[in-house]
Scaffold this motif. Sequence first.
Motif, PDB file in Angstrom:
ATOM      1  N   ALA A 109       9.247 -33.623 -14.791  1.00 37.51           N
ATOM      2  CA  ALA A 109       8.056 -33.585 -13.935  1.00 37.51           C
ATOM      3  C   ALA A 109       8.443 -33.581 -12.459  1.00 37.51           C
ATOM      4  N   LEU A 110       9.477 -34.339 -12.101  1.00 45.19           N
ATOM      5  CA  LEU A 110       9.955 -34.372 -10.716  1.00 45.19           C
ATOM      6  C   LEU A 110      10.494 -33.014 -10.293  1.00 45.19           C
ATOM      7  N   ILE A 111      11.300 -32.386 -11.151  1.00 41.87           N
ATOM      8  CA  ILE A 111      11.880 -31.079 -10.819  1.00 41.87           C
ATOM      9  C   ILE A 111      10.781 -30.034 -10.625  1.00 41.87           C
ATOM     10  N   VAL A 112       9.837 -29.988 -11.564  1.00 44.62           N
ATOM     11  CA  VAL A 112       8.773 -28.983 -11.487  1.00 44.62           C
ATOM     12  C   VAL A 112       7.924 -29.192 -10.244  1.00 44.62           C
ATOM     13  N   SER A 113       7.584 -30.452  -9.936  1.00 44.42           N
ATOM     14  CA  SER A 113       6.756 -30.711  -8.753  1.00 44.42           C
ATOM     15  C   SER A 113       7.481 -30.334  -7.472  1.00 44.42           C
ATOM     16  N   MET A 114       8.800 -30.599  -7.398  1.00 43.82           N
ATOM     17  CA  MET A 114       9.558 -30.246  -6.205  1.00 43.82           C
ATOM     18  C   MET A 114       9.722 -28.736  -6.078  1.00 43.82           C
ATOM     19  N   MET A 115       9.886 -28.037  -7.218  1.00 44.26           N
ATOM     20  CA  MET A 115       9.994 -26.585  -7.168  1.00 44.26           C
ATOM     21  C   MET A 115       8.665 -25.951  -6.763  1.00 44.26           C
ATOM     22  N   ALA A 116       7.565 -26.546  -7.197  1.00 47.83           N
ATOM     23  CA  ALA A 116       6.254 -26.005  -6.860  1.00 47.83           C
ATOM     24  C   ALA A 116       5.971 -26.104  -5.368  1.00 47.83           C
ATOM     25  N   SER A 117       6.482 -27.160  -4.733  1.00 52.63           N
ATOM     26  CA  SER A 117       6.218 -27.352  -3.305  1.00 52.63           C
ATOM     27  C   SER A 117       7.341 -26.831  -2.414  1.00 52.63           C
ATOM     28  N   GLY A 118       8.508 -26.544  -3.004  1.00 47.63           N
ATOM     29  CA  GLY A 118       9.657 -26.160  -2.194  1.00 47.63           C
ATOM     30  C   GLY A 118       9.874 -24.683  -2.028  1.00 47.63           C
ATOM     31  N   GLY A 119       9.317 -23.864  -2.940  1.00 43.73           N
ATOM     32  CA  GLY A 119       9.473 -22.420  -2.830  1.00 43.73           C
ATOM     33  C   GLY A 119      10.893 -21.953  -3.090  1.00 43.73           C
ATOM     34  N   ALA A 120      11.324 -20.922  -2.329  1.00 48.27           N
ATOM     35  CA  ALA A 120      12.618 -20.282  -2.568  1.00 48.27           C
ATOM     36  C   ALA A 120      13.792 -21.218  -2.326  1.00 48.27           C
ATOM     37  N   LYS A 121      13.647 -22.210  -1.462  1.00 49.02           N
ATOM     38  CA  LYS A 121      14.769 -23.089  -1.153  1.00 49.02           C
ATOM     39  C   LYS A 121      15.133 -24.019  -2.310  1.00 49.02           C
ATOM     40  N   THR A 122      14.258 -24.091  -3.329  1.00 48.09           N
ATOM     41  CA  THR A 122      14.550 -24.927  -4.500  1.00 48.09           C
ATOM     42  C   THR A 122      14.971 -24.075  -5.702  1.00 48.09           C
ATOM     43  N   ALA A 123      15.445 -22.863  -5.453  1.00 48.05           N
ATOM     44  CA  ALA A 123      15.818 -21.957  -6.551  1.00 48.05           C
ATOM     45  C   ALA A 123      16.917 -22.544  -7.429  1.00 48.05           C
ATOM     46  N   THR A 124      17.801 -23.334  -6.857  1.00 43.83           N
ATOM     47  CA  THR A 124      18.919 -23.900  -7.627  1.00 43.83           C
ATOM     48  C   THR A 124      18.694 -25.360  -8.000  1.00 43.83           C
ATOM     49  N   LEU A 125      17.504 -25.897  -7.742  1.00 41.55           N
ATOM     50  CA  LEU A 125      17.271 -27.317  -7.974  1.00 41.55           C
ATOM     51  C   LEU A 125      17.441 -27.696  -9.441  1.00 41.55           C
ATOM     52  N   ALA A 126      16.849 -26.898 -10.345  1.00 38.06           N
ATOM     53  CA  ALA A 126      16.966 -27.205 -11.773  1.00 38.06           C
ATOM     54  C   ALA A 126      18.418 -27.159 -12.213  1.00 38.06           C
ATOM     55  N   ARG A 127      19.151 -26.131 -11.776  1.00 40.65           N
ATOM     56  CA  ARG A 127      20.567 -26.028 -12.139  1.00 40.65           C
ATOM     57  C   ARG A 127      21.365 -27.215 -11.620  1.00 40.65           C
ATOM     58  N   ASP A 128      21.181 -27.548 -10.339  1.00 41.14           N
ATOM     59  CA  ASP A 128      21.946 -28.641  -9.744  1.00 41.14           C
ATOM     60  C   ASP A 128      21.649 -29.970 -10.436  1.00 41.14           C
ATOM     61  N   THR A 129      20.361 -30.191 -10.762  1.00 39.03           N
ATOM     62  CA  THR A 129      19.980 -31.458 -11.379  1.00 39.03           C
ATOM     63  C   THR A 129      20.521 -31.571 -12.794  1.00 39.03           C
ATOM     64  N   VAL A 130      20.376 -30.493 -13.583  1.00 42.85           N
ATOM     65  CA  VAL A 130      20.843 -30.524 -14.970  1.00 42.85           C
ATOM     66  C   VAL A 130      22.365 -30.653 -15.015  1.00 42.85           C
ATOM     67  N   PHE A 131      23.067 -29.874 -14.196  1.00 38.13           N
ATOM     68  CA  PHE A 131      24.529 -29.965 -14.184  1.00 38.13           C
ATOM     69  C   PHE A 131      24.973 -31.353 -13.741  1.00 38.13           C
ATOM     70  N   SER A 132      24.321 -31.904 -12.720  1.00 36.63           N
ATOM     71  CA  SER A 132      24.663 -33.252 -12.269  1.00 36.63           C
ATOM     72  C   SER A 132      24.446 -34.266 -13.385  1.00 36.63           C
ATOM     73  N   ALA A 133      23.337 -34.116 -14.126  1.00 34.66           N
ATOM     74  CA  ALA A 133      23.067 -35.042 -15.235  1.00 34.66           C
ATOM     75  C   ALA A 133      24.156 -34.967 -16.293  1.00 34.66           C
ATOM     76  N   VAL A 134      24.609 -33.751 -16.617  1.00 33.76           N
ATOM     77  CA  VAL A 134      25.662 -33.594 -17.615  1.00 33.76           C
ATOM     78  C   VAL A 134      26.950 -34.247 -17.141  1.00 33.76           C
ATOM     79  N   MET A 135      27.324 -34.022 -15.895  1.00 37.93           N
ATOM     80  CA  MET A 135      28.575 -34.585 -15.383  1.00 37.93           C
ATOM     81  C   MET A 135      28.481 -36.102 -15.222  1.00 37.93           C
ATOM     82  N   ILE A 136      27.350 -36.599 -14.766  1.00 41.21           N
ATOM     83  CA  ILE A 136      27.194 -38.042 -14.590  1.00 41.21           C
ATOM     84  C   ILE A 136      27.283 -38.752 -15.934  1.00 41.21           C
ATOM     85  N   THR A 137      26.625 -38.195 -16.949  1.00 42.42           N
ATOM     86  CA  THR A 137      26.616 -38.847 -18.259  1.00 42.42           C
ATOM     87  C   THR A 137      27.953 -38.709 -18.977  1.00 42.42           C
TER      88      THR A 137
END
Length: 363
Positions: free
Chosen positions: A78-106
């Motif tokens: 929900a956080l990713i989708v809401s930030m992408m909805a309000s961020g436009g083109a500058k959040t194009a990599t947000l989902a990738r960065d967050t998911v990859f970070s989650a995989v590496m952190i875990t």
Amino acid sequence: MRRMLSVPWTLAVPPFALFALVLSWGRELPTVPAIIVAAVLAAAVLAAVHHAEVVAHRVGEPFGSLVLAVAVTVIEVALIVSMMASGGAKTATLARDTVFSAVMITCTGIVGLTLLIATMRRRVAMFNAEGTGGALATVATLATLTLVLPTFTTSEPGASFSTAQLAFAAVASLTLYGLFVLTQTVRHRDYFLPMRADGSVVTTEDHAAAPTTRATMTSLGLLLLALVTVVGLAKVESPVIESAVARADLPPSVVGVVIALLVLLPETLAAARAARRDRVQTSLNLALGSAMASIGLTIPAIAVASIWLDGPLTLGLGATHMVLLALTVAVTTLTVVPGRATLLQGGVHLVLFAAFLFLAISP
């Protein structure tokens, strides 16, 4: 006496954090209020861990770790989708960065911390190789399908999927995650139960009576409330983080890493506490289950949200991140296969985690 004093604190923090979230939502915070919100955020994380442990004690493993992993991931989506909805083109990599970070952190941070704590208490950490290996195989497959392949597909320019490819990745992610949950909770539940030092499986808790149904439902409600406030306050803090990142002249992807670290704090603390109680399997369930849920639920949600979201969606990793991902999968496989690990394996995972953080700051 100490336990009695801690109960009101764990009950009071989630509503107070929600109150702080309402007051701070949509506002630009000066330095002092931002520090206060950060302190409330930390308290909400601790409260979430407490209530997650109450629920986990009631329902038993592996359901307890599954509850926390799915709850955090749903709110993270929900956080990713809401930030992408309000961020436009500058959040194009947000989902990738967050998911990859989650995989590496875990897979590096939480797994490494778990093994470090467990092997400091006992020379060898014991866990079930069948269950943990199946979880790792699912995480590796999901990560490759959703984060690596977009870099090499040719239907769309750049590291992006076409609409059909994104739909296939979403269906495949949900299918694999559903199969894993079925395996973990029904068909092979014993593969994901904690193990004693002699290799026997812990089917019931050795101490402390299970909480009542009323206490469990109260903790479940407060857990969800605490997780909502954790993610909400993390979003409130994100402009402060973004400005600090910009002032420090760091890559924009660092914002996603910091937010992922905040969102995954409940799992990290819960995994550390389980490791201190010699429940290494529970800690690994939390780590790999969170990585799996992060991909298996985020990608389908992003695929659906892309119908109305404007701007590009970049999922493919760069060369450096692909090398880190491949090394992490290889090292974790060698850790998991024997069903036992030493301090060395914990140190290797933590060094990989440090490399991930360092390269995020200095790519």
